[in-house]
Design a protein around this motif. Structure first.
Motif, PDB file in Angstrom:
ATOM      1  N   GLN A 120       0.823  -1.209   0.000  1.00 57.52           N
ATOM      2  CA  GLN A 120       0.000   0.000   0.000  1.00 57.52           C
ATOM      3  C   GLN A 120       0.861   1.265   0.000  1.00 57.52           C
ATOM      4  O   GLN A 120       0.536   2.245  -0.666  1.00 57.52           O
ATOM      5  CB  GLN A 120      -0.910   0.020   1.229  1.00 57.52           C
ATOM      6  CG  GLN A 120      -2.074  -0.945   1.179  1.00 57.52           C
ATOM      7  CD  GLN A 120      -2.967  -0.793   2.397  1.00 57.52           C
ATOM      8  OE1 GLN A 120      -3.311   0.319   2.781  1.00 57.52           O
ATOM      9  NE2 GLN A 120      -3.337  -1.914   3.004  1.00 57.52           N
ATOM     10  N   VAL A 121       1.947   1.242   0.761  1.00 56.41           N
ATOM     11  CA  VAL A 121       2.822   2.412   0.815  1.00 56.41           C
ATOM     12  C   VAL A 121       3.421   2.685  -0.558  1.00 56.41           C
ATOM     13  O   VAL A 121       3.497   3.837  -1.007  1.00 56.41           O
ATOM     14  CB  VAL A 121       3.929   2.228   1.868  1.00 56.41           C
ATOM     15  CG1 VAL A 121       4.871   3.421   1.865  1.00 56.41           C
ATOM     16  CG2 VAL A 121       3.320   2.052   3.252  1.00 56.41           C
ATOM     17  N   LEU A 122       3.830   1.622  -1.240  1.00 59.21           N
ATOM     18  CA  LEU A 122       4.389   1.786  -2.584  1.00 59.21           C
ATOM     19  C   LEU A 122       3.335   2.324  -3.550  1.00 59.21           C
ATOM     20  O   LEU A 122       3.558   3.295  -4.273  1.00 59.21           O
ATOM     21  CB  LEU A 122       4.925   0.449  -3.097  1.00 59.21           C
ATOM     22  CG  LEU A 122       6.261  -0.041  -2.541  1.00 59.21           C
ATOM     23  CD1 LEU A 122       6.540  -1.454  -3.047  1.00 59.21           C
ATOM     24  CD2 LEU A 122       7.385   0.888  -2.945  1.00 59.21           C
ATOM     25  N   LEU A 123       2.171   1.669  -3.542  1.00 54.75           N
ATOM     26  CA  LEU A 123       1.121   2.055  -4.481  1.00 54.75           C
ATOM     27  C   LEU A 123       0.471   3.377  -4.115  1.00 54.75           C
ATOM     28  O   LEU A 123      -0.217   3.981  -4.942  1.00 54.75           O
ATOM     29  CB  LEU A 123       0.059   0.946  -4.549  1.00 54.75           C
ATOM     30  CG  LEU A 123       0.525  -0.404  -5.093  1.00 54.75           C
ATOM     31  CD1 LEU A 123      -0.635  -1.397  -5.105  1.00 54.75           C
ATOM     32  CD2 LEU A 123       1.107  -0.255  -6.492  1.00 54.75           C
ATOM     33  N   GLY A 124       0.672   3.837  -2.890  1.00 54.69           N
ATOM     34  CA  GLY A 124       0.119   5.110  -2.472  1.00 54.69           C
ATOM     35  C   GLY A 124       1.011   6.293  -2.772  1.00 54.69           C
ATOM     36  O   GLY A 124       0.632   7.441  -2.518  1.00 54.69           O
ATOM     37  N   SER A 125       2.205   6.033  -3.315  1.00 54.19           N
ATOM     38  CA  SER A 125       3.111   7.113  -3.692  1.00 54.19           C
ATOM     39  C   SER A 125       2.800   7.541  -5.127  1.00 54.19           C
ATOM     40  O   SER A 125       3.097   6.816  -6.085  1.00 54.19           O
ATOM     41  CB  SER A 125       4.576   6.656  -3.582  1.00 54.19           C
ATOM     42  OG  SER A 125       5.445   7.618  -4.153  1.00 54.19           O
ATOM     43  N   GLY A 126       2.208   8.708  -5.271  1.00 57.28           N
ATOM     44  CA  GLY A 126       1.845   9.180  -6.597  1.00 57.28           C
ATOM     45  C   GLY A 126       3.048   9.365  -7.500  1.00 57.28           C
ATOM     46  O   GLY A 126       2.981   9.090  -8.700  1.00 57.28           O
ATOM     47  N   LEU A 127       4.160   9.826  -6.924  1.00 59.27           N
ATOM     48  CA  LEU A 127       5.367  10.031  -7.719  1.00 59.27           C
ATOM     49  C   LEU A 127       5.896   8.701  -8.241  1.00 59.27           C
ATOM     50  O   LEU A 127       6.293   8.599  -9.409  1.00 59.27           O
ATOM     51  CB  LEU A 127       6.430  10.729  -6.872  1.00 59.27           C
ATOM     52  CG  LEU A 127       7.747  11.070  -7.573  1.00 59.27           C
ATOM     53  CD1 LEU A 127       7.511  12.018  -8.733  1.00 59.27           C
ATOM     54  CD2 LEU A 127       8.736  11.667  -6.588  1.00 59.27           C
ATOM     55  N   LEU A 128       5.897   7.682  -7.387  1.00 55.22           N
ATOM     56  CA  LEU A 128       6.394   6.375  -7.795  1.00 55.22           C
ATOM     57  C   LEU A 128       5.483   5.739  -8.845  1.00 55.22           C
ATOM     58  O   LEU A 128       5.953   5.291  -9.897  1.00 55.22           O
ATOM     59  CB  LEU A 128       6.518   5.466  -6.570  1.00 55.22           C
ATOM     60  CG  LEU A 128       7.066   4.055  -6.823  1.00 55.22           C
ATOM     61  CD1 LEU A 128       8.496   4.126  -7.329  1.00 55.22           C
ATOM     62  CD2 LEU A 128       7.001   3.214  -5.555  1.00 55.22           C
ATOM     63  N   VAL A 129       4.185   5.716  -8.570  1.00 61.03           N
ATOM     64  CA  VAL A 129       3.243   5.079  -9.496  1.00 61.03           C
ATOM     65  C   VAL A 129       3.195   5.826 -10.829  1.00 61.03           C
ATOM     66  O   VAL A 129       3.312   5.225 -11.902  1.00 61.03           O
ATOM     67  CB  VAL A 129       1.837   5.011  -8.859  1.00 61.03           C
ATOM     68  CG1 VAL A 129       0.798   4.567  -9.900  1.00 61.03           C
ATOM     69  CG2 VAL A 129       1.834   4.052  -7.683  1.00 61.03           C
ATOM     70  N   GLY A 130       3.033   7.128 -10.773  1.00 64.33           N
ATOM     71  CA  GLY A 130       2.955   7.902 -12.008  1.00 64.33           C
ATOM     72  C   GLY A 130       4.262   7.914 -12.775  1.00 64.33           C
ATOM     73  O   GLY A 130       4.273   7.807 -14.005  1.00 64.33           O
ATOM     74  N   GLY A 131       5.376   8.034 -12.044  1.00 66.49           N
ATOM     75  CA  GLY A 131       6.681   8.060 -12.692  1.00 66.49           C
ATOM     76  C   GLY A 131       7.014   6.749 -13.366  1.00 66.49           C
ATOM     77  O   GLY A 131       7.476   6.724 -14.523  1.00 66.49           O
ATOM     78  N   LEU A 132       6.785   5.643 -12.675  1.00 66.25           N
ATOM     79  CA  LEU A 132       7.065   4.331 -13.276  1.00 66.25           C
ATOM     80  C   LEU A 132       6.121   4.055 -14.446  1.00 66.25           C
ATOM     81  O   LEU A 132       6.522   3.447 -15.439  1.00 66.25           O
ATOM     82  CB  LEU A 132       6.934   3.240 -12.222  1.00 66.25           C
ATOM     83  CG  LEU A 132       8.087   3.140 -11.220  1.00 66.25           C
ATOM     84  CD1 LEU A 132       7.820   2.029 -10.202  1.00 66.25           C
ATOM     85  CD2 LEU A 132       9.412   2.867 -11.935  1.00 66.25           C
ATOM     86  N   THR A 133       4.883   4.503 -14.327  1.00 63.38           N
ATOM     87  CA  THR A 133       3.950   4.340 -15.449  1.00 63.38           C
ATOM     88  C   THR A 133       4.471   5.050 -16.692  1.00 63.38           C
ATOM     89  O   THR A 133       4.447   4.501 -17.799  1.00 63.38           O
ATOM     90  CB  THR A 133       2.569   4.899 -15.074  1.00 63.38           C
ATOM     91  OG1 THR A 133       2.044   4.180 -13.957  1.00 63.38           O
ATOM     92  CG2 THR A 133       1.599   4.778 -16.240  1.00 63.38           C
ATOM     93  N   ALA A 134       4.977   6.265 -16.506  1.00 60.91           N
ATOM     94  CA  ALA A 134       5.519   7.016 -17.637  1.00 60.91           C
ATOM     95  C   ALA A 134       6.733   6.321 -18.239  1.00 60.91           C
ATOM     96  O   ALA A 134       6.868   6.225 -19.471  1.00 60.91           O
ATOM     97  CB  ALA A 134       5.884   8.428 -17.186  1.00 60.91           C
ATOM     98  N   VAL A 135       7.628   5.820 -17.379  1.00 67.14           N
ATOM     99  CA  VAL A 135       8.827   5.132 -17.861  1.00 67.14           C
ATOM    100  C   VAL A 135       8.448   3.888 -18.663  1.00 67.14           C
ATOM    101  O   VAL A 135       8.958   3.649 -19.768  1.00 67.14           O
ATOM    102  CB  VAL A 135       9.752   4.759 -16.680  1.00 67.14           C
ATOM    103  CG1 VAL A 135      10.890   3.856 -17.158  1.00 67.14           C
ATOM    104  CG2 VAL A 135      10.324   6.005 -16.030  1.00 67.14           C
ATOM    105  N   VAL A 136       7.542   3.080 -18.123  1.00 66.87           N
ATOM    106  CA  VAL A 136       7.164   1.818 -18.773  1.00 66.87           C
ATOM    107  C   VAL A 136       6.421   2.081 -20.084  1.00 66.87           C
ATOM    108  O   VAL A 136       6.733   1.480 -21.127  1.00 66.87           O
ATOM    109  CB  VAL A 136       6.309   0.962 -17.818  1.00 66.87           C
ATOM    110  CG1 VAL A 136       5.756  -0.250 -18.561  1.00 66.87           C
ATOM    111  CG2 VAL A 136       7.131   0.519 -16.623  1.00 66.87           C
ATOM    112  N   LEU A 137       5.442   2.974 -20.051  1.00 65.80           N
ATOM    113  CA  LEU A 137       4.684   3.244 -21.271  1.00 65.80           C
ATOM    114  C   LEU A 137       5.565   3.840 -22.359  1.00 65.80           C
ATOM    115  O   LEU A 137       5.418   3.510 -23.542  1.00 65.80           O
ATOM    116  CB  LEU A 137       3.523   4.192 -20.970  1.00 65.80           C
ATOM    117  CG  LEU A 137       2.370   3.614 -20.144  1.00 65.80           C
ATOM    118  CD1 LEU A 137       1.289   4.675 -19.930  1.00 65.80           C
ATOM    119  CD2 LEU A 137       1.778   2.382 -20.812  1.00 65.80           C
ATOM    120  N   ASN A 138       6.486   4.720 -21.970  1.00 65.07           N
ATOM    121  CA  ASN A 138       7.390   5.301 -22.967  1.00 65.07           C
ATOM    122  C   ASN A 138       8.278   4.239 -23.593  1.00 65.07           C
ATOM    123  O   ASN A 138       8.646   4.336 -24.765  1.00 65.07           O
ATOM    124  CB  ASN A 138       8.251   6.383 -22.320  1.00 65.07           C
ATOM    125  CG  ASN A 138       9.178   7.052 -23.323  1.00 65.07           C
ATOM    126  OD1 ASN A 138       8.748   7.751 -24.222  1.00 65.07           O
ATOM    127  ND2 ASN A 138      10.475   6.810 -23.165  1.00 65.07           N
TER     128      ASN A 138
END
Length: 452
Positions: free
Chosen positions: A412-430
């Motif tokens: 939950q702590v990992l998934l609750g970090s907007g910077l981590l979730v959004g940042g990794l999403t951008a890296v993976v999708l790119n």
């Protein structure tokens, strides 16, 4: 002695990196650097300390260490200790990128886990120092712009809480709090937009001073902690203890990864003022200094240190690239860090004053990310999709952490970090969506004027 400018350096360069202006000029120029970075240096630790529940004395100590370590780290960057340090005019301090992750860790695992993660994850930047060319390909302007926007967006609730009177305050939302925050906001915007020179560069700092003074007749300034603070105090290693939570370490490691890209851009921007690219030794030394001094910061109760982009902008604006001038700024920071009473006066800053400033600072962070995207990223369907998904997921988990409450607490702590979730999403999708290409320009972090 003032340097002779060449055609390649252009006439804007008043003092080059190795030049030493006369002390009569160097001291006020150093103080100007101090003014440009001072508010971020103290405001961000104040926000983190308040959000994770530190008391008045502990907050005073954190601010004291923030000043001291920022000064030491600046001096290391300017003059280096062996391979550690870029030997460039780089001003150091706590980055806004760490605010939301450290608050999340502190509220979930406690303050000891914050400093444990800061120390253990710091070598990430040292490793990146040796592989920065390869890793930069993972962070084109598209990804970097999203991350910068997320930094600003995920901090909006924090800024609003402080503007309303501080999290959990009995007077939360009172007119006096909103009015004081609005005063700081209006003064900051007015000075920035209608004035030039120092008043424009230091507009937020001046606005905070105005708000601080205005809080006295309103009865919002409590200086009781100043009297009990010592006159001179030395750092105390592991003041808050340390604990090592794998989830916390992973979150901070990702934040270090982002700030290393920012530092690369800052170093490129600094040498760009004198019309050259940084050497490998300068880049590696700069990133090593980020990592090493962040470990030192964590050991003495301060938060991670990284380069301050607004000071790179100040160097470009003034044409003063002298590392001697920046060293003077570092010396002043160190001196301030040995005086707890100074830290206590700063720590007494009323929450609405801090909130009014935070609205400006955090809002500017978002706008810088937006500018990077607008200036350097093609508005294709692919890129707009990556922005949309990353921002929605990042902000979504930040403001609605209960959405992932079915997961184990550590997840939950990992998934609750907007910077981590959004940042990794951008890296993976790119990386996986077709149509992307490697950047051919310097990293987008060099475009920013302030992400601290």
């Amino acid at each position: 002695m003032e340097t002779d400018t060449t055609d390649s350096e252009s006439s804007i360069v008043q003092y080059a990196i190795e030049d030493k202006p006369p002390l009569g000029e160097a001291i006020p120029l150093g103080l100007q650097h101090l003014g440009a970075m001072f508010l971020s240096t103290v405001a961000l630790p104040l926000v983190i300390a308040g959000a994770i529940g530190l008391d008045g004395a502990q907050t005073t100590y954190v601010v004291q260490m923030a000043l001291l370590v920022a000064g030491l780290a600046t001096l290391v960057q300017v003059y280096s200790v062996g391979p550690v340090g870029a030997r460039l005019p780089v001003v150091m301090g706590t980055s806004a990128i760490f605010v939301a992750p450290l608050i999340s860790i502190g509220t979930s695992f406690g303050v000891a886990a914050v400093f444990g993660a800061v120390i253990v994850a710091a070598p990430v930047e040292m490793v990146i120092g040796y592989f920065y060319d390869d890793l930069r390909q993972l962070f084109p302007p598209l990804v970097t712009s999203i991350v910068v926007m997320l930094v600003g967006l995920t901090l909006i609730p924090v800024a609003m809480d402080y503007a309303a009177g501080g999290p959990g305050a009995e007077s939360y939302g009172a007119f006096v709090n909103i009015g004081l925050a609005l005063l700081v906001f209006v003064v900051a915007i007015g000075l920035n937009q209608f004035f030039e020179g120092f008043l424009s560069v230091a507009s937020v700092l001046v606005a905070v001073v105005v708000g601080y003074i205005a809080s006295i007749p309103l009865g919002l300034l409590d200086l009781s902690g100043v009297g009990s603070a010592g006159l001179i105090s030395l750092p105390s290693p592991l003041e808050f203890g340390v604990s090592f939570e794998p989830t916390a370490i992973l979150i901070v490691a990702f934040a270090y990864l982002i700030t290393s890209i920012e530092t690369i851009g800052d170093i490129e921007g600094t040498t760009g003022v004198v019309d050259r690219q940084p050497s490998n030794e300068e880049m590696e030394g700069g990133l090593l200094a980020d990592g090493v001094m962040s470990m030192v910061a964590g050991a003495f109760g301060a938060f991670p240190n990284t380069s301050f982009s607004q000071n790179v902008g100040l160097i470009g604006f003034t044409g003063v690239a002298s590392r001697f001038v920046v060293a003077i700024c570092g010396v002043f920071l160190v001196l301030l860090g040995f005086f707890p009473k100074v830290a206590a006066v700063i720590s007494a800053m009323p929450d609405p004053v801090l909130g009014g400033a935070a609205i400006v600072l955090f809002g500017m962070i978002f706008s810088i990310g937006l500018r990077i995207f607008a200036d350097r990223v093609a508005s294709s369907q692919r890129n707009l999709t990556i922005v949309a998904v990353s921002i929605v997921l990042g902000v979504g988990v930040e403001v609605r952490p209960d959405a992932v409450s079915a997961f184990p607490e550590e997840i939950q702590v990992l998934l609750g970090s907007g910077l981590l979730v959004g940042g990794l999403t951008a890296v993976v999708l790119n990386a996986v969506l077709p149509g992307g290409r490697a950047p051919t320009e310097p990293t987008a972090a060099s475009e920013s004027a302030t992400t601290e």
